[in-house]
Design a protein around this motif. Sequence first.
Motif, PDB file in Angstrom:
ATOM      1  N   GLY A 120      42.898  51.858  54.609  1.00 34.30           N
ATOM      2  CA  GLY A 120      42.160  50.825  55.430  1.00 34.30           C
ATOM      3  C   GLY A 120      41.632  49.912  55.544  1.00 34.30           C
ATOM      4  O   GLY A 120      41.570  48.920  55.965  1.00 34.30           O
ATOM      5  N   LEU A 121      40.394  50.702  55.267  1.00 33.67           N
ATOM      6  CA  LEU A 121      39.468  49.882  55.049  1.00 33.67           C
ATOM      7  C   LEU A 121      39.081  48.711  54.248  1.00 33.67           C
ATOM      8  O   LEU A 121      39.040  47.627  53.788  1.00 33.67           O
ATOM      9  N   TYR A 122      40.422  49.338  52.790  1.00 30.10           N
ATOM     10  CA  TYR A 122      40.214  48.377  51.558  1.00 30.10           C
ATOM     11  C   TYR A 122      41.234  47.093  52.421  1.00 30.10           C
ATOM     12  O   TYR A 122      40.627  45.979  51.942  1.00 30.10           O
ATOM     13  N   THR A 123      41.911  47.878  52.745  1.00 32.66           N
ATOM     14  CA  THR A 123      42.788  45.998  53.770  1.00 32.66           C
ATOM     15  C   THR A 123      42.216  45.525  53.725  1.00 32.66           C
ATOM     16  O   THR A 123      41.907  43.977  54.379  1.00 32.66           O
ATOM     17  N   THR A 124      41.014  45.948  55.351  1.00 30.53           N
ATOM     18  CA  THR A 124      40.306  44.865  55.968  1.00 30.53           C
ATOM     19  C   THR A 124      39.143  43.798  55.046  1.00 30.53           C
ATOM     20  O   THR A 124      38.556  43.093  55.397  1.00 30.53           O
ATOM     21  N   GLU A 125      38.683  45.035  54.274  1.00 35.51           N
ATOM     22  CA  GLU A 125      38.074  44.083  53.029  1.00 35.51           C
ATOM     23  C   GLU A 125      39.049  42.587  52.418  1.00 35.51           C
ATOM     24  O   GLU A 125      37.930  42.272  52.537  1.00 35.51           O
ATOM     25  N   VAL A 126      40.336  43.605  51.610  1.00 35.54           N
ATOM     26  CA  VAL A 126      40.632  42.366  51.409  1.00 35.54           C
ATOM     27  C   VAL A 126      40.532  41.199  52.117  1.00 35.54           C
ATOM     28  O   VAL A 126      40.588  40.160  52.034  1.00 35.54           O
ATOM     29  N   PHE A 127      41.424  41.192  53.415  1.00 37.88           N
ATOM     30  CA  PHE A 127      41.160  40.243  54.627  1.00 37.88           C
ATOM     31  C   PHE A 127      40.000  39.776  55.032  1.00 37.88           C
ATOM     32  O   PHE A 127      40.630  37.874  54.526  1.00 37.88           O
ATOM     33  N   GLN A 128      39.211  40.235  54.387  1.00 44.77           N
ATOM     34  CA  GLN A 128      38.081  39.193  55.155  1.00 44.77           C
ATOM     35  C   GLN A 128      37.500  38.790  54.319  1.00 44.77           C
ATOM     36  O   GLN A 128      37.531  36.985  54.670  1.00 44.77           O
ATOM     37  N   LYS A 129      38.005  38.585  52.726  1.00 44.82           N
ATOM     38  CA  LYS A 129      37.762  38.296  51.355  1.00 44.82           C
ATOM     39  C   LYS A 129      38.313  36.986  51.841  1.00 44.82           C
ATOM     40  O   LYS A 129      37.937  35.702  51.539  1.00 44.82           O
ATOM     41  N   SER A 130      40.116  36.788  51.965  1.00 52.99           N
ATOM     42  CA  SER A 130      40.681  36.118  52.086  1.00 52.99           C
ATOM     43  C   SER A 130      40.895  35.005  53.245  1.00 52.99           C
ATOM     44  O   SER A 130      40.405  33.941  53.194  1.00 52.99           O
ATOM     45  N   ARG A 131      39.692  35.299  54.895  1.00 51.06           N
ATOM     46  CA  ARG A 131      39.815  34.316  55.340  1.00 51.06           C
ATOM     47  C   ARG A 131      37.931  33.222  55.390  1.00 51.06           C
ATOM     48  O   ARG A 131      38.175  32.982  55.359  1.00 51.06           O
ATOM     49  N   GLU A 132      38.121  34.372  54.135  1.00 56.64           N
ATOM     50  CA  GLU A 132      35.832  33.795  53.603  1.00 56.64           C
ATOM     51  C   GLU A 132      36.688  32.738  53.401  1.00 56.64           C
ATOM     52  O   GLU A 132      36.137  31.393  52.645  1.00 56.64           O
ATOM     53  N   GLU A 133      37.613  32.793  51.908  1.00 62.32           N
ATOM     54  CA  GLU A 133      38.100  31.953  51.038  1.00 62.32           C
ATOM     55  C   GLU A 133      38.155  30.718  51.217  1.00 62.32           C
ATOM     56  O   GLU A 133      38.668  29.554  51.376  1.00 62.32           O
ATOM     57  N   MET A 134      39.345  31.131  52.768  1.00 66.30           N
ATOM     58  CA  MET A 134      40.403  30.452  53.064  1.00 66.30           C
ATOM     59  C   MET A 134      39.279  29.505  54.033  1.00 66.30           C
ATOM     60  O   MET A 134      39.101  27.811  54.083  1.00 66.30           O
ATOM     61  N   LEU A 157      27.044  36.091  35.014  1.00 71.28           N
ATOM     62  CA  LEU A 157      27.161  37.163  36.138  1.00 71.28           C
ATOM     63  C   LEU A 157      27.622  37.063  37.366  1.00 71.28           C
ATOM     64  O   LEU A 157      28.102  35.634  37.300  1.00 71.28           O
ATOM     65  N   ASN A 158      28.661  37.673  37.027  1.00 74.42           N
ATOM     66  CA  ASN A 158      30.249  37.776  38.066  1.00 74.42           C
ATOM     67  C   ASN A 158      30.160  38.834  39.270  1.00 74.42           C
ATOM     68  O   ASN A 158      30.072  39.868  38.362  1.00 74.42           O
ATOM     69  N   GLY A 159      29.917  38.301  40.095  1.00 71.66           N
ATOM     70  CA  GLY A 159      29.597  38.764  41.405  1.00 71.66           C
ATOM     71  C   GLY A 159      28.770  39.830  41.665  1.00 71.66           C
ATOM     72  O   GLY A 159      27.928  40.287  41.079  1.00 71.66           O
ATOM     73  N   PRO A 160      28.094  39.818  42.948  1.00 71.60           N
ATOM     74  CA  PRO A 160      28.141  39.441  44.358  1.00 71.60           C
ATOM     75  C   PRO A 160      29.284  38.054  43.483  1.00 71.60           C
ATOM     76  O   PRO A 160      30.074  36.688  44.516  1.00 71.60           O
ATOM     77  N   ARG A 161      28.498  36.704  43.405  1.00 73.00           N
ATOM     78  CA  ARG A 161      27.812  35.396  43.111  1.00 73.00           C
ATOM     79  C   ARG A 161      28.313  35.075  41.759  1.00 73.00           C
ATOM     80  O   ARG A 161      27.641  36.119  40.453  1.00 73.00           O
ATOM     81  N   VAL A 162      28.865  34.672  41.174  1.00 73.56           N
ATOM     82  CA  VAL A 162      28.738  33.665  40.014  1.00 73.56           C
ATOM     83  C   VAL A 162      27.770  32.992  39.861  1.00 73.56           C
ATOM     84  O   VAL A 162      27.465  32.000  40.234  1.00 73.56           O
ATOM     85  N   GLY A 163      27.000  33.466  38.660  1.00 72.81           N
ATOM     86  CA  GLY A 163      26.164  32.581  38.052  1.00 72.81           C
ATOM     87  C   GLY A 163      26.423  32.228  36.602  1.00 72.81           C
ATOM     88  O   GLY A 163      26.398  33.607  35.703  1.00 72.81           O
ATOM     89  N   LEU A 164      25.276  32.220  36.052  1.00 72.67           N
ATOM     90  CA  LEU A 164      24.599  31.754  34.579  1.00 72.67           C
ATOM     91  C   LEU A 164      22.709  32.438  34.620  1.00 72.67           C
ATOM     92  O   LEU A 164      22.118  31.565  35.071  1.00 72.67           O
TER      93      LEU A 164
END
Lengths: 133, 293, 141
Positions: free
Chosen positions: B141-155, A66-73
């Motif tokens: 614009g929405l796309y940039t916000t989405e990516v922005f949010q994701k990379s913040r979450e990753e951080m 499974l890939n996205g939103p969560r990765v799993g098996l």
Amino acid sequence: MAVTSTENLPLVSEPDVVAIRRRVREISAQLGFTLVDQTKVVTAASELARNTVIYGGGGIVQLESLNGPRVGLRLIFEDKGPGIPDVELALRNGFTTGSGMGLGLGGAKRLVNDFEIVSRTGEGTKVTITRWK
Amino acid sequence: MNTILMNSNKKSAGIAAVVAKNEETILAEWIREMSGSVRRTDLIKESDLRAQCAQFLQLMKDGLETGNVNFQSSVWEKTREMLGDLSRSRAALGFMPSETASFVFSMKRPLFTQVRQDSKDDAEALAEQMWIITELLDSMGLYTTEVFQKSREEMIRRQQEELLELSTPVVKLWDGVLALPVIGTLDSARTQVVMESLLQAIVETNSRIAIIDITGVPTVDTVVAQHLLKTVTAARLMGADCIISGVRPQIAQTIVHLGINLLDVTTKANLASAFALALRKLGITFVRDTQKS
Amino acid sequence: MEKIPILKMGEFLLVTIQVDMHDRLALSLQDDLTRMISQTEARGVLIDISSLDIVDSFIGRMLANIASMSRVLDAETVVVGMQPAVAITLVELGLSLTGVRTALHVDAGMEVLRSSLNDTNGNETITGKSANRDTYGSNFD
């Protein structure tokens, strides 16, 4: 939920159990599971695969990455065996009709995040487990 | 359906032509537009910004020329990549999400101005072109916000992980004796990290005794106690003994009230007595040098 | 059929599991070991599982069985080298192998066997020879 890849493996004899362990290890490593999580899901697979071979009279296992939103098996064990009359009882620790320690089903449940069992007497058993990364 | 599609294809190609014709003007006005609210000269260099704008305009033109104005489609792949990189780098640089999205939105006015001049005699065509641009830029614009949010979450996730590792130092007290001072609340995720790093350290340092000191743990509930028990059991399976030290009186009371069985676990009041026990188990004794004392 | 080799080292038997354990192999190891213990009158069994990347309930049961059976045959069993990930999983599975002695690696395992042998020997011969009763102390330097 996006399923990136699916494969089916036969589950008829003991060497199949070993083959499934190996395959689950490979896939979970590819998905980036930690060593402990790999070991947990491989062990759960080993328990359930043995059940399918011994009590279910053989069957198949489906492996889904499974890939996205969560990765799993996700692993789906299916047999056309006699089924389990009392699933609640079978999940209890120490319950066994065979040669194991009675930890197979309940133990496998503790090693994964999602556990689902459907069993009909005379028709067979289907166990679905998912371990998230 | 088909005629509408063809129509919008033609319209978008028309916009592309406008962009091509007025590239310099749009670029200059766009950058001027940005200088108001979203320049952040403190975070990004003028020349870098200019390069980003020029690249984006080029990609925009290429995309419009294909006539496909659905931003999710593959013709916009490169644009998505570019905007994705831009959002991620801005998230890392410390931009606000709104400032990042404004990179796209601030292009509206200069582009509208040029398009209006181009088709000022055809109101209907103008309206359609405006609609195409608005829809496209909005989804970008929405796309940039989405990516922005994701990379913040990753951080945040990465920092949490780093914090977890930092908060569980396994220290060597003696050859064969490890100590793990636990400070702060133990939740499931943290306990798992604690457990794994302790067991790993046992193997790496070849230690037969591990002391888990819980002086710094404010409360012990059933879940935490169970995790501690599991750690002790796992260590035993590997061939090492655990001692739990620093059990404060109120924690001892809680443990008993909760009915948790710690009978099989060696517990000591403090780290010093746990260490003394560890040394005794290893057969080590200390003798005071009477000549020096 | 493949078999797991059992080595004899003095009074002890040494087993290193280096293949993927399937159930039949586990059962045959159990048989072979008990037979060897009684044939050689071994006093201790050391099982090295450092190469095993999982221990499920079946293999766990085999280890527990070997320990109990060898005890009946007057031999001590020690399981050595269990990987951290395997230990965590085994505990989560609900298996703690309470009757099985463990050690970090082969050396430490041999030490456990030797000292338990000394313990029993010390009890039998009341010569006052100082038996090493400390499981931990002897190979410390």
